[in-house]
Design a protein around this motif. Structure first.
Motif, PDB file in Angstrom:
ATOM      1  N   ASN A 380     -43.290  25.802   9.321  1.00  0.00           N
ATOM      2  CA  ASN A 380     -41.913  26.229   9.585  1.00  0.00           C
ATOM      3  C   ASN A 380     -40.988  25.382   8.688  1.00  0.00           C
ATOM      4  O   ASN A 380     -40.930  24.164   8.847  1.00  0.00           O
ATOM      5  N   PRO A 381     -40.256  25.998   7.759  1.00  0.00           N
ATOM      6  CA  PRO A 381     -39.439  25.215   6.814  1.00  0.00           C
ATOM      7  C   PRO A 381     -38.427  24.314   7.510  1.00  0.00           C
ATOM      8  O   PRO A 381     -38.042  23.270   6.970  1.00  0.00           O
ATOM      9  N   ASP A 382     -37.976  24.677   8.714  1.00  0.00           N
ATOM     10  CA  ASP A 382     -36.974  23.858   9.418  1.00  0.00           C
ATOM     11  C   ASP A 382     -37.598  22.634  10.074  1.00  0.00           C
ATOM     12  O   ASP A 382     -36.921  21.640  10.315  1.00  0.00           O
ATOM     13  N   ASP A 383     -38.870  22.730  10.397  1.00  0.00           N
ATOM     14  CA  ASP A 383     -39.531  21.628  11.122  1.00  0.00           C
ATOM     15  C   ASP A 383     -40.993  21.531  10.673  1.00  0.00           C
ATOM     16  O   ASP A 383     -41.924  21.695  11.461  1.00  0.00           O
ATOM     17  N   PRO A 384     -41.198  21.241   9.377  1.00  0.00           N
ATOM     18  CA  PRO A 384     -42.575  21.336   8.848  1.00  0.00           C
ATOM     19  C   PRO A 384     -43.459  20.172   9.264  1.00  0.00           C
ATOM     20  O   PRO A 384     -42.986  19.053   9.454  1.00  0.00           O
ATOM     21  N   GLN A 429     -39.197  17.720   5.334  1.00  0.00           N
ATOM     22  CA  GLN A 429     -38.697  18.912   4.622  1.00  0.00           C
ATOM     23  C   GLN A 429     -38.800  18.721   3.112  1.00  0.00           C
ATOM     24  O   GLN A 429     -39.197  19.628   2.386  1.00  0.00           O
ATOM     25  N   ARG A 430     -38.449  17.515   2.673  1.00  0.00           N
ATOM     26  CA  ARG A 430     -38.496  17.246   1.228  1.00  0.00           C
ATOM     27  C   ARG A 430     -39.932  17.383   0.715  1.00  0.00           C
ATOM     28  O   ARG A 430     -40.213  18.000  -0.307  1.00  0.00           O
ATOM     29  N   ARG A 431     -40.869  16.824   1.459  1.00  0.00           N
ATOM     30  CA  ARG A 431     -42.278  16.893   1.054  1.00  0.00           C
ATOM     31  C   ARG A 431     -42.793  18.338   1.090  1.00  0.00           C
ATOM     32  O   ARG A 431     -43.534  18.781   0.210  1.00  0.00           O
ATOM     33  N   TYR A 432     -42.399  19.046   2.121  1.00  0.00           N
ATOM     34  CA  TYR A 432     -42.804  20.451   2.250  1.00  0.00           C
ATOM     35  C   TYR A 432     -42.283  21.272   1.060  1.00  0.00           C
ATOM     36  O   TYR A 432     -43.025  22.069   0.471  1.00  0.00           O
ATOM     37  N   ALA A 438     -45.010  23.919  -5.622  1.00  0.00           N
ATOM     38  CA  ALA A 438     -46.267  23.895  -6.386  1.00  0.00           C
ATOM     39  C   ALA A 438     -47.120  25.127  -6.043  1.00  0.00           C
ATOM     40  O   ALA A 438     -47.739  25.726  -6.933  1.00  0.00           O
ATOM     41  N   LEU A 439     -47.141  25.499  -4.788  1.00  0.00           N
ATOM     42  CA  LEU A 439     -47.952  26.663  -4.381  1.00  0.00           C
ATOM     43  C   LEU A 439     -47.414  27.952  -4.992  1.00  0.00           C
ATOM     44  O   LEU A 439     -48.178  28.824  -5.402  1.00  0.00           O
ATOM     45  N   ARG A 440     -46.077  28.055  -5.024  1.00  0.00           N
ATOM     46  CA  ARG A 440     -45.474  29.294  -5.567  1.00  0.00           C
ATOM     47  C   ARG A 440     -45.685  29.373  -7.075  1.00  0.00           C
ATOM     48  O   ARG A 440     -45.919  30.446  -7.622  1.00  0.00           O
TER      49      ARG A 440
END
Ligand code: ADQ
Length: 491
Positions: A380-384, A429-432, A438-440
């Motif tokens: 979840n981008p808001d709470d990864p 969030q920054r790490r995510y 990188a995945l995209r």
């Protein structure tokens, strides 16, 4: 554009390619649909000699033909269970201590490769390109060439390529690398794997390596390249979100009673570092009393290759460790490690990943490790959640937003868990975001399309004088068991 012919030890079923299988099947099927073609390999069945020789069985799905053959018991024992999984797999994962070498298994490995090549030849058209996958098929191109095939033939190695000092433990190492050099393009997961191959070529095969991965060895010219396999991150994100309120997630949430969740998902394999992982989790409970009763590790690990003896041992070791640690730290309402020996549907796994605070992925050696990539994509981008990742997974080079650990250092892994469990949301969030970018940038489509572009660019071999695609001299020289008698010696 010519058709694509994919060859792999196991062929996904048409249903699996539509989503239930891992990303690889979906990715490869995408390419097959674009150009039309054939997916050829073992059906997964062990059959009588008569049935095996009657194959392949053909199943059509649009422009794609699924062509499968059964293996006899002897072929299965020698080619699959023996040389592939009791010699090549352990050595390529730096586990010489678990490897064995039997001449008859190696002979069976080559015999099955030659037999598969002979079966495939009948399905080939002149402008097809052939893409073979993984360590079961190291001599496959050589066997096709012996049948008179001049098409472009590529190979992708999904597992690590070991350094020469490790590889030379396999007695016929030179013959194997010579066979491998019959491919036109060899793709590796990482720079380290490519370098190890080049090192072998220069130091053991007296070949040359030129810029751009151009190799000359054993009288052949070929190319090598690094193609990091990926996932389709946005599809995974969508799937994980869509299923986040389903019953299985609710059940898990309820049973956790507010505890933090660490998720690990692997095939049950000694290369995945499961015992080391359990011990690191034990360190966490030992060194951080505040986490006792407040964090649960869910390990999903369905058995694979259960009839290879080393796999029975890892299962026993793991059951022992889980029991021991749970015995030490369980309470009436708390079990620290939930260890599940089963497969889960992909969508279930992705939604469970989204629910967890840590993805704990700690292989001792791994070609890439798609679970690491799937874990990131499912957040979840808001709470990864935070990915704690082994430095020995190919994925570590790309997922630099993870906490990178050495799986041999249980205290180091424990410290990474402590850090991840208390990491503030802005850092998560920054790490995510770093990992997701990188995945995209290098998704499964990029992997597939770049590889196929490079394979199509390889200069075509001169056609055999009779224009044969297995209908010429090579295909007619047959031994009783169906293998061409000019296949290389058994050992
Ligand atoms: P594997 O060793 O199988 O693959 P991995 O890359 O992690 O390892 O892929 C496993 C796939 O199976 C993932 O898509 C995962 O979701 C799925 N999976 C794992 N456990 C599951 C379970 N319990 N239920 C359902 N699905 C499960 C080999 C190499 C890797 C390389 C891949 C692809 O060993 O290094 O990354 O090929 O090239």
């Amino acid at each position: 554009m010519g058709r694509l012919i994919v060859v792999s030890n196991r062929v996904a079923t048409p249903t699996e390619t539509k989503g239930s299988a891992g990303g690889l099947a979906v990715g490869v099927f995408g390419a097959l649909k674009d150009t039309g073609g054939v997916w050829f390999g073992w059906s997964g069945d062990v059959v009588s000699e008569t049935v095996a020789n009657a194959g392949p069985t053909l199943e059509q799905d649009g422009a794609v033909t699924f062509a499968t053959v059964g293996l006899t018991r002897k072929d299965y024992d020698q080619y699959y269970r023996g040389f592939s999984n009791a010699t090549l797999w352990p050595v390529f994962h730096y586990r010489n201590d678990l490897a064995r070498y039997e001449r008859d298994e190696y002979a069976g490995y080559r015999r099955v490769n030659a037999w598969l090549a002979h079966k495939l030849v009948k399905l080939l058209q002149p402008d097809d390109i052939i893409w073979a996958h993984d360590y079961h098929l190291l001599p496959f191109a050589e066997a096709l060439r012996a049948e008179g095939v001049t098409n472009r033939i590529g190979f992708f190695l999904h597992i690590p390529f070991p350094s020469p000092q490790i590889l030379i433990n396999i007695p016929p190492h030179e013959e194997l690398v010579k066979s491998l050099c019959c491919y036109d393009l060899i793709g590796f997961q990482t720079d380290t794997d490519q370098l190890a191959f080049h090192d072998y070529i220069e130091r053991h095969a007296r070949g040359t390596v030129k810029p751009g991965g151009n190799v000359e060895a054993f009288g052949r010219k070929l190319r090598t390249g690094v193609y990091r396999i990926g996932v389709f991150p946005d599809e995974i994100a969508e799937q994980a979100k869509r299923y986040e309120s389903r019953q299985h997630v609710m059940d898990l949430k309820q049973s956790l009673e507010g505890r933090k969740l660490i998720m690990s998902v692997d095939r049950l394999d000694y290369s995945k570092g499961l015992v080391e992982r359990f011990r690191a989790f034990e360190q966490l409970l030992e060194r951080s009393p505040e986490w006792r009763g407040n964090v649960t590790l869910v390990q999903i690990a369905p058995p694979t290759r259960a009839d290879v003896s080393t796999y029975q041992h890892i299962r026993q070791d793991l059951e022992y460790e889980a029991g021991r640690i749970n015995g030490r730290y369980s309470g009436l309402d708390y079990t620290p490690i939930r260890y599940l020996n089963q497969r889960y549907d992909r969508w279930k796994l992705m939604s469970l990943f989204r629910e967890s605070q840590i993805g704990f992925v700690t292989p001792l050696h791994d070609g890439m490790n798609l679970v690491a990539k799937e874990y990131v994509a499912a957040q979840n981008p808001d709470d990864p959640g935070v990915l704690v990742l082994s430095m020995f997974a190919g994925a570590a080079a790309e997922l630099t937003g993870s906490l990178i650990v050495n799986p041999h250092d249980s205290v180091g892994m424990c410290e990474a868990l402590q850090r991840a469990l208390s990491m503030p949301v802005d850092e998560r969030q920054r790490r995510y975001e770093m990992n997701m970018a990188a995945l995209r940038k290098n998704d499964l489509g990029v992997w597939r399309d770049t590889y196929l572009r490079d394979l199509r660019a390889v200069p075509l071999m001169k056609a055999a004088p009779n224009g044969a695609h297995g209908t010429g001299a090579g295909a007619s020289r047959k031994t009783q068991d169906g293998a061409p008698d000019d296949a290389p010696a058994a050992s």
